[in-house]
Design a protein around this motif. Structure first.
Motif, PDB file in Angstrom:
ATOM      1  N   LEU A 172      55.895  -3.377  35.358  1.00 29.96           N
ATOM      2  CA  LEU A 172      54.980  -3.339  34.226  1.00 29.96           C
ATOM      3  C   LEU A 172      54.835  -1.939  33.640  1.00 29.96           C
ATOM      4  O   LEU A 172      54.733  -1.769  32.444  1.00 29.96           O
ATOM      5  N   ALA A 173      54.804  -0.954  34.477  1.00 34.00           N
ATOM      6  CA  ALA A 173      54.582   0.395  33.988  1.00 34.00           C
ATOM      7  C   ALA A 173      55.593   1.344  34.611  1.00 34.00           C
ATOM      8  O   ALA A 173      55.404   1.811  35.726  1.00 34.00           O
ATOM      9  N   VAL A 174      56.663   1.581  33.909  1.00 33.77           N
ATOM     10  CA  VAL A 174      57.661   2.540  34.367  1.00 33.77           C
ATOM     11  C   VAL A 174      57.632   3.701  33.384  1.00 33.77           C
ATOM     12  O   VAL A 174      57.855   3.519  32.191  1.00 33.77           O
ATOM     13  N   SER A 175      57.326   4.863  33.890  1.00 29.26           N
ATOM     14  CA  SER A 175      57.262   6.025  33.012  1.00 29.26           C
ATOM     15  C   SER A 175      58.672   6.463  32.634  1.00 29.26           C
ATOM     16  O   SER A 175      59.661   6.062  33.253  1.00 29.26           O
ATOM     17  N   ARG A 176      58.761   7.309  31.625  1.00 27.07           N
ATOM     18  CA  ARG A 176      60.069   7.827  31.215  1.00 27.07           C
ATOM     19  C   ARG A 176      60.705   8.620  32.337  1.00 27.07           C
ATOM     20  O   ARG A 176      61.911   8.556  32.539  1.00 27.07           O
ATOM     21  N   ALA A 177      59.893   9.365  33.079  1.00 28.98           N
ATOM     22  CA  ALA A 177      60.423  10.159  34.188  1.00 28.98           C
ATOM     23  C   ALA A 177      60.997   9.252  35.280  1.00 28.98           C
ATOM     24  O   ALA A 177      62.064   9.538  35.832  1.00 28.98           O
ATOM     25  N   GLU A 178      60.298   8.160  35.587  1.00 27.35           N
ATOM     26  CA  GLU A 178      60.801   7.237  36.610  1.00 27.35           C
ATOM     27  C   GLU A 178      62.079   6.534  36.141  1.00 27.35           C
ATOM     28  O   GLU A 178      63.010   6.351  36.927  1.00 27.35           O
ATOM     29  N   ALA A 179      62.131   6.177  34.872  1.00 27.66           N
ATOM     30  CA  ALA A 179      63.341   5.560  34.339  1.00 27.66           C
ATOM     31  C   ALA A 179      64.507   6.543  34.379  1.00 27.66           C
ATOM     32  O   ALA A 179      65.641   6.164  34.690  1.00 27.66           O
ATOM     33  N   PHE A 180      64.238   7.809  34.091  1.00 25.88           N
ATOM     34  CA  PHE A 180      65.285   8.836  34.146  1.00 25.88           C
ATOM     35  C   PHE A 180      65.765   9.024  35.585  1.00 25.88           C
ATOM     36  O   PHE A 180      66.966   9.135  35.835  1.00 25.88           O
ATOM     37  N   ASP A 181      64.840   9.059  36.537  1.00 23.22           N
ATOM     38  CA  ASP A 181      65.209   9.168  37.953  1.00 23.22           C
ATOM     39  C   ASP A 181      66.116   8.016  38.363  1.00 23.22           C
ATOM     40  O   ASP A 181      67.082   8.210  39.119  1.00 23.22           O
ATOM     41  N   ASP A 182      65.818   6.815  37.877  1.00 21.72           N
ATOM     42  CA  ASP A 182      66.655   5.660  38.184  1.00 21.72           C
ATOM     43  C   ASP A 182      68.070   5.827  37.632  1.00 21.72           C
ATOM     44  O   ASP A 182      69.043   5.442  38.279  1.00 21.72           O
ATOM     45  N   LEU A 183      68.185   6.394  36.433  1.00 20.07           N
ATOM     46  CA  LEU A 183      69.514   6.631  35.860  1.00 20.07           C
ATOM     47  C   LEU A 183      70.311   7.611  36.716  1.00 20.07           C
ATOM     48  O   LEU A 183      71.509   7.415  36.944  1.00 20.07           O
ATOM     49  N   VAL A 184      69.653   8.663  37.193  1.00 21.11           N
ATOM     50  CA  VAL A 184      70.340   9.632  38.053  1.00 21.11           C
ATOM     51  C   VAL A 184      70.754   8.968  39.365  1.00 21.11           C
ATOM     52  O   VAL A 184      71.883   9.146  39.833  1.00 21.11           O
ATOM     53  N   ARG A 185      69.861   8.175  39.954  1.00 20.63           N
ATOM     54  CA  ARG A 185      70.195   7.482  41.208  1.00 20.63           C
ATOM     55  C   ARG A 185      71.390   6.536  41.030  1.00 20.63           C
ATOM     56  O   ARG A 185      72.261   6.462  41.895  1.00 20.63           O
ATOM     57  N   ASP A 186      71.415   5.804  39.918  1.00 20.07           N
ATOM     58  CA  ASP A 186      72.531   4.889  39.655  1.00 20.07           C
ATOM     59  C   ASP A 186      73.846   5.658  39.532  1.00 20.07           C
ATOM     60  O   ASP A 186      74.870   5.236  40.063  1.00 20.07           O
ATOM     61  N   SER A 187      73.809   6.774  38.844  1.00 17.19           N
ATOM     62  CA  SER A 187      75.013   7.582  38.667  1.00 17.19           C
ATOM     63  C   SER A 187      75.497   8.139  40.009  1.00 17.19           C
ATOM     64  O   SER A 187      76.689   8.113  40.303  1.00 17.19           O
ATOM     65  N   VAL A 188      74.564   8.622  40.807  1.00 14.67           N
ATOM     66  CA  VAL A 188      74.922   9.167  42.120  1.00 14.67           C
ATOM     67  C   VAL A 188      75.493   8.064  43.013  1.00 14.67           C
ATOM     68  O   VAL A 188      76.483   8.272  43.724  1.00 14.67           O
ATOM     69  N   ALA A 189      74.901   6.881  42.971  1.00 17.16           N
ATOM     70  CA  ALA A 189      75.398   5.763  43.792  1.00 17.16           C
ATOM     71  C   ALA A 189      76.827   5.400  43.405  1.00 17.16           C
ATOM     72  O   ALA A 189      77.660   5.099  44.274  1.00 17.16           O
ATOM     73  N   ARG A 190      77.146   5.432  42.095  1.00 17.40           N
ATOM     74  CA  ARG A 190      78.515   5.142  41.652  1.00 17.40           C
ATOM     75  C   ARG A 190      79.498   6.166  42.199  1.00 17.40           C
ATOM     76  O   ARG A 190      80.609   5.822  42.612  1.00 17.40           O
ATOM     77  N   LEU A 191      79.090   7.433  42.220  1.00 17.00           N
ATOM     78  CA  LEU A 191      79.994   8.483  42.692  1.00 17.00           C
ATOM     79  C   LEU A 191      80.119   8.501  44.215  1.00 17.00           C
ATOM     80  O   LEU A 191      81.184   8.811  44.742  1.00 17.00           O
TER      81      LEU A 191
END
Length: 149
Positions: A35-54
């Motif tokens: 329900l409430a995902v801040s921009r910072a949390e969404a950005f952290d998720d993008l970094v985590r996804d990228s790191v997981a791919r690598l």
């Protein structure tokens, strides 16, 4: 002669959300959607996804610490003025017991991207570039899809 006024009822009714007989309100969003995902949390998720791919292709990245910082600052907390352009990320080599760190700067990346898809692509490119610098390789060898839309 005046007639006596009947006493008012003082029994308090609990307030409910069942107005006009329509029943209780349903959930705002499905249970699987946050329900409430801040921009910072969404950005952290993008970094985590990228790191997981690598990390699937580069197991030595398990010992590397990945971090997100709002804006570029030096290790003593001062803004670095010697840079002509604002960096999107940097590598901090560890020493002794400190692990190597890859830092992605959130605000500069957000400013350079308009949509979530653009932001995800830019975050992945920044992470690939920083990992390539850390490993001493070309970004294309770290991720063969680097630079492709």
């Amino acid at each position: 002669m005046d007639s006596p006024v009947p006493p008012r009822r003082t029994t308090a009714r609990p307030h409910s959300r069942d107005r006009h007989g329509r029943g209780m309100r349903g959930p705002i969003a499905p249970p699987q959607v946050p329900l409430a995902v801040s921009r910072a949390e969404a950005f952290d998720d993008l970094v985590r996804d990228s790191v997981a791919r690598l990390e699937r292709h580069w197991p030595q990245l398990a010992g590397v610490e990945f971090a997100v910082q709002e804006v570029p600052r030096s290790d003593n907390g001062e803004v670095r003025e010697e840079d002509d352009a604002v960096p999107l990320g940097r590598v901090a080599e560890g020493g002794g017991s400190q692990p190597d760190r890859v830092i992605v700067f959130r605000r500069p990346v957000e400013i350079r991207s308009r949509t979530r898809d653009e932001r995800a692509l830019l975050v992945h490119e920044v992470v690939v570039e920083q990992v390539a610098e850390l490993l001493g390789l070309a970004p294309e060898s770290v991720d063969p899809r680097y630079g492709q839309d």
